[in-house]
Design an enzyme around this catalytic site. Structure first.
Site, PDB file in Angstrom:
ATOM      1  N   SER A 120      -6.972   0.178  -3.145  1.00  0.00           N
ATOM      2  CA  SER A 120      -6.700  -0.515  -4.136  1.00  0.00           C
ATOM      3  C   SER A 120      -7.019  -2.103  -3.689  1.00  0.00           C
ATOM      4  CB  SER A 120      -5.191  -0.578  -4.628  1.00  0.00           C
ATOM      5  OG  SER A 120      -4.945  -1.674  -5.349  1.00  0.00           O
ATOM      6  N   TYR A 162       3.944  -1.302  -2.855  1.00  0.00           N
ATOM      7  CA  TYR A 162       2.678  -0.727  -3.185  1.00  0.00           C
ATOM      8  C   TYR A 162       1.486  -1.279  -2.434  1.00  0.00           C
ATOM      9  CZ  TYR A 162      -1.217   0.582  -6.080  1.00  0.00           C
ATOM     10  OH  TYR A 162      -2.593   0.936  -6.727  1.00  0.00           O
TER      11      TYR A 162
END
Length: 315
Positions: free
Chosen positions: A176, A189
């Site tokens: 990501s 995350y």
């Protein structure tokens, strides 16, 4: 004296190789290398019941690959299987909770017996909770790392040995942009995705220096995509950092895999932001984050952790 001369020659050789690597990269930027054929390859995609995972599985099926679908969402798996069969593809579905190391090992054994050795592994399953660190339950943090990072490691350990033995294979890990630049309300995350970045980069070094030139790795680092995973989230100045459309993003990922690209950031602005983070003082980077309103990115988050949905979708 001889030792100094030897070091100097080694430095010149290294400089030549670095220059050549830069030249090849620039040429490939304008003239992409030819795409490899994946017909007959066994492609396993985790989190393939919806979102990116589903689209990737369908695209591989269109190219003649045998697809193996893993997800916790059995209904979503059946839907993906239908889509693959509609395009004439062949697939095998397995309900698997990638949080569970023992289940990963068990299902991986079944895949090897019932389908064969996986040659392309796409670690796509992921979860997001969207809370500040002190609001997170310990179990939620453990789940985030179990799905977003540890599952990548467990599946790689299962399927990499046969790839190395045959000197043929590809490990694709879904990272990501948050694995390069962290965002508030995404501490767990972002940390897990930083782990994916480090894991994939170091795994690439291990494979390369072991002499297995037929085994490749690809780290995919997209910004946020228009799926339910970051539903409601907004970034200022979308013309600079837009929300990504699903199908064009999948096409870019497929292009990176088929050309054995080691790392791909989507959009290219992520490369710039990652480079700025390493060069600028922390206080300066904080101002850039404020400029893009990234500090408030999760304020309008409408998602919620539901494993039946979230494990099916990455980004």
């Amino acid at each position: 004296m001889d030792k100094m001369f030897s070091i100097f020659l080694e430095f010149l050789l290294t400089l030549k190789n670095i220059t050549f690597a830069f030249l090849v990269s620039w040429i490939q930027f304008f003239i992409p290398p030819s795409r490899k054929c994946v017909q007959g390859e066994i492609v396993l995609v985790t989190g393939s019941a919806a979102g990116i995972g589903q689209r990737l599985a369908v695209e591989f099926a269109k190219m003649g690959a045998i697809t193996v679908l893993w997800d916790i969402n059995k209904g979503g798996l059946d839907k993906t299987k239908e889509l693959i069969e509609e395009v004439g593809g062949k697939c095998f579905t397995y309900a698997c909770d990638v949080r569970n190391h023992g289940q990963v090992k068990s299902v991986a054994g079944r895949v090897r017996t019932e389908v064969g050795d996986v040659t392309i592994l796409v670690n796509n399953a992921g979860v997001v909770t969207g809370k500040k660190l002190l609001e997170l339950q310990d179990e939620e943090i453990e789940d985030t790392f179990s799905v977003n990072l540890f599952a990548h490691i467990w599946t790689t350990k299962e399927f990499l040995p046969s790839m190395l033995e045959n000197n043929h294979g590809h490990i694709v890990n879904m990272g990501s942009s948050c694995g390069h630049i962290g965002i508030s309300h995404l501490v767990d995350y972002s940390a897990s995705k930083f782990g994916v970045t480090g894991f994939t980069q170091t795994l690439n070094y291990e494979i390369y220096f072991s002499g297995h030139d037929g085994v490749h790795t690809t780290l995919v680092s997209p910004s946020y995509i228009k799926t339910d995973m970051f539903k409601g989230c907004k970034m200022a100045y979308p013309h600079i950092l837009p929300a990504l459309e699903l199908q064009p993003t999948v096409s870019r990922i497929i292009q990176a895999i088929l050309t054995n690209q080691n790392e791909v950031c989507i959009p290219r602005m992520v490369y710039v932001m990652a480079a700025l983070k390493t060069m600028l003082p922390v206080s300066a980077m904080q101002e850039i984050i404020k400029f893009f309103r990234a500090d408030k990115f999760m304020d309008t988050f409408q998602g919620g952790k539901s494993y039946g949905d979230t494990l099916s979708t990455e980004e």
